[in-house]
Design an enzyme around this catalytic site. Structure first.
Site, short mmCIF file in Angstrom:
data_model
loop_
_atom_site.label_atom_id
_atom_site.label_comp_id
_atom_site.label_asym_id
_atom_site.label_seq_id
_atom_site.Cartn_x
_atom_site.Cartn_y
_atom_site.Cartn_z
N SER A 1 -7.58 0.84 10.78
CA SER A 1 -7.58 -0.59 10.50
C SER A 1 -8.80 -1.25 11.15
O SER A 1 -9.94 -0.84 10.90
CB SER A 1 -6.26 -1.21 10.97
OG SER A 1 -6.10 -2.52 10.48
N GLU B 1 -9.31 2.18 2.33
CA GLU B 1 -7.95 1.63 2.28
C GLU B 1 -8.03 0.21 2.81
O GLU B 1 -9.03 -0.20 3.38
CB GLU B 1 -6.99 2.48 3.11
CG GLU B 1 -7.26 2.50 4.60
CD GLU B 1 -6.56 1.39 5.37
OE1 GLU B 1 -5.48 0.94 4.93
OE2 GLU B 1 -7.08 0.98 6.41
N HIS C 1 -2.49 1.89 5.85
CA HIS C 1 -1.39 1.02 6.26
C HIS C 1 -0.07 1.30 5.54
O HIS C 1 0.88 0.53 5.67
CB HIS C 1 -1.77 -0.45 6.02
CG HIS C 1 -2.85 -0.95 6.93
ND1 HIS C 1 -4.18 -0.68 6.70
CD2 HIS C 1 -2.80 -1.70 8.05
CE1 HIS C 1 -4.91 -1.26 7.65
NE2 HIS C 1 -4.10 -1.88 8.48
#
Length: 314
Positions: free
Chosen positions: A118, A215, A280
């Site tokens: 992330s 992502e 995620h």
């Protein structure tokens, strides 16, 4: 210039000390404690750095001040008793402290395992550029997925201790968005962070020849379109060998997300695999960054040439 393999750190052994840092947002204490218990169950000795549970006094989306977050990471890295540095959570803030890290003393301390995803994408890029170090795009100690999903836990555990057992990555639902096979060096992470890193001191000079992992979370299809279009216009996708797509949680109906990704990525003419199983989503497989691998979109797999980590020191 082509993306080149980065240096591998050594794998872990039971009894190793690992440091927990919060380079981005604050982590709830109860979630962190649960994650620490999992690590202890693997035989590791986790130590929480002094500011890992901090909350910034004026900006509550940050885990303490930029200076304190950078100090924690620098000190953890330079502690000779620490074998790995694991991030507690993502959120936002890694970019704010990346330039405050003492890269000179961290390089002198040598390679270690570094894990996160992330917002931590900014630090993966920085470790690649400033230290030439391969890192692990994987779950964080206080992340909900890590606490709840056994496949996520096992992927990280096996990568840390038995990396030869997890050289081929991919979930059963993975498959071709664009068919084909490609070889290259793995790189990437969170799409929005990769775009935000452009023109900064820690952006890789090229993605040419790379297997690009992408992502994201919470980005509607039109925003994904905008980010990908920015990367295309900047020439960042020129010459990539292949693309592996992870999860797109809270990005809208997957049919719309898929149509956007297909529209922007298919014209590159390289293999694209979707739903590989990182990011995620409900399962977050650990994927090494900076290592040579083969992407087989038809089989829905990413296979590393070598184990992610070196044998442990004798």
């Amino acid at each position: 210039m082509t993306a080149t393999p980065l240096e591998r750190p050594r794998r872990l052994r039971p009894g190793d000390r690992v440091a927990i840092v919060s380079p981005s947002g604050p982590v709830p204490r109860d979630r962190l404690e649960t994650g620490l218990a999992i690590l202890r169950g693997w035989g590791l000795d986790p130590v929480v750095m002094p500011h890992a549970l901090d909350v910034h006094p004026h900006l509550p989306y940050l885990a303490g001040t930029d200076e304190d977050r950078a100090r924690d990471l620098t000190e953890a890295w330079c502690d000779p008793s620490v074998s790995a540095v694991l991030c507690a959570r993502g959120g936002y803030g890694a970019q704010r402290m990346a330039d405050l890290l003492d890269w000179t003393v961290m390089r002198a301390a040598g390679p270690k395992v570094f894990v996160g995803y992330s917002d931590v994408t900014a630090l993966h890029e920085a470790f690649a550029v400033r230290m030439g170090l391969a890192t692990l795009h994987g779950p964080m100690t206080g992340a909900v997925t890590f606490l709840a999903d056994t496949a996520t836990q096992e992927s990280l555990r096996a990568t840390l201790f038995e990396p030869e057992t997890v050289r081929t990555l991919g979930l059963p639902g993975a498959g071709p968005m664009v068919p084909g096979r490609a070889r290259g060096v793995t790189l990437g992470g969170c799409l929005a962070l990769l775009a935000a890193d452009l023109a900064t001191p820690h952006a890789r000079p090229t993605w040419h020849g790379g297997l690009l992992l992408l992502e994201d979370v919470g980005e509607e299809p039109y925003r994904l379109d905008r980010i990908l279009t920015q990367l295309l216009r900047a020439g960042r996708l020129d010459g990539v060998a292949g693309i592996a797509l992870g999860s797109w949680e809270e990005c809208g109906p997957y049919a719309e997300v898929r149509a956007t990704l297909l529209d922007r990525l298919a014209p590159l003419g390289v293999p694209v695999v979707e739903n590989l199983g990182f990011g995620h989503g409900p399962t977050n497989l650990t994927v090494p960054l900076g290592r040579p691998a083969t992407l087989d979109a038809d089989a829905g797999t990413l296979t590393l040439d070598e184990p992610a980590l070196l044998p442990a020191a004798g």
